[in-house]
Design a protein around this motif. Structure first.
Motif, short mmCIF file in Angstrom:
data_model
loop_
_atom_site.label_atom_id
_atom_site.label_comp_id
_atom_site.label_asym_id
_atom_site.label_seq_id
_atom_site.Cartn_x
_atom_site.Cartn_y
_atom_site.Cartn_z
N ARG A 91 54.84 21.38 65.48
CA ARG A 91 56.43 21.24 65.42
C ARG A 91 56.90 21.38 66.42
O ARG A 91 56.47 22.73 66.88
N ARG A 120 67.53 21.64 57.87
CA ARG A 120 66.33 20.70 57.54
C ARG A 120 64.90 20.82 58.05
O ARG A 120 64.16 21.02 57.86
N GLU A 123 64.43 23.55 54.82
CA GLU A 123 63.84 22.84 54.59
C GLU A 123 62.59 22.00 53.44
O GLU A 123 62.46 21.96 52.99
N GLU A 124 62.43 21.45 55.12
CA GLU A 124 62.06 20.00 54.80
C GLU A 124 60.42 19.93 55.68
O GLU A 124 59.70 20.12 55.33
N PHE A 125 60.61 21.57 55.87
CA PHE A 125 58.93 22.40 56.49
C PHE A 125 58.58 23.84 56.54
O PHE A 125 57.78 23.70 55.25
N ARG A 128 58.16 24.47 52.71
CA ARG A 128 56.93 24.17 52.61
C ARG A 128 55.70 24.29 52.48
O ARG A 128 54.82 23.89 51.96
#
Length: 153
Positions: A91, A120, A123-125, A128
């Motif tokens: 990332r 984002r 929430e998206e990485f 999860r």
């Protein structure tokens, strides 16, 4: 490798400005250019000097939001941390990641364009990732010191 005073001087100068020419560096430390080149090569080969690079201003790159994220993992088996580490290494937002002692397992320094991009990222990485139990964020208000030189003193 044993680091002497001359090595330390070379390292300090290179950390301040890695664009110094071999001749400029040799002159500053009082060595011949060839002797200095051998000394620097030895520091590189020993892994004391890991790399050379430029320090970039994140805000000038449009990265206005910076945070320190304290992450706790749910599992401490072999696979959980390994998967987390592999994911974090891929990332671009994660500038640094440290495994530490204390309440949190990992501390991330994260750079994003703005709060929306950071949300984002969470929430998206981050949320999860199967091994992540929780994350606490400290927003960086201003940078006081960044990348000081590594010295023995």
């Amino acid at each position: 490798m044993q680091i002497d005073d001359r090595d330390q001087r070379i390292l300090t100068l290179l950390q301040k400005d890695c664009r110094l020419s071999n001749a400029e560096l040799a002159d500053a430390v009082g060595m011949s250019a060839s002797a200095l080149w051998r000394r620097v090569r030895s520091l590189e080969d020993a892994g004391v000097i890991e790399r050379y690079g430029a320090q970039v201003n994140p805000a000038r790159m449009g990265l206005e939001f910076q945070a320190i994220v304290h992450v706790q993992l749910t599992r401490h088996d072999h696979e959980g941390p390994e998967a987390f580490i592999a994911a974090v290494q891929n990332r671009a937002e994660v500038q640094e990641c440290y495994a530490t002692t204390g309440q949190s397992d990992y501390h991330l320094r994260v750079l994003c364009r703005d709060l929306t991009a950071f949300n984002r990222f969470l929430e998206e990485f981050l949320f999860r990732q199967p091994a992540v139990a929780s994350a606490q964020t400290n927003v960086v208000l201003r940078t006081v010191k960044r990348s000081g030189p590594v010295t023995r003193d």
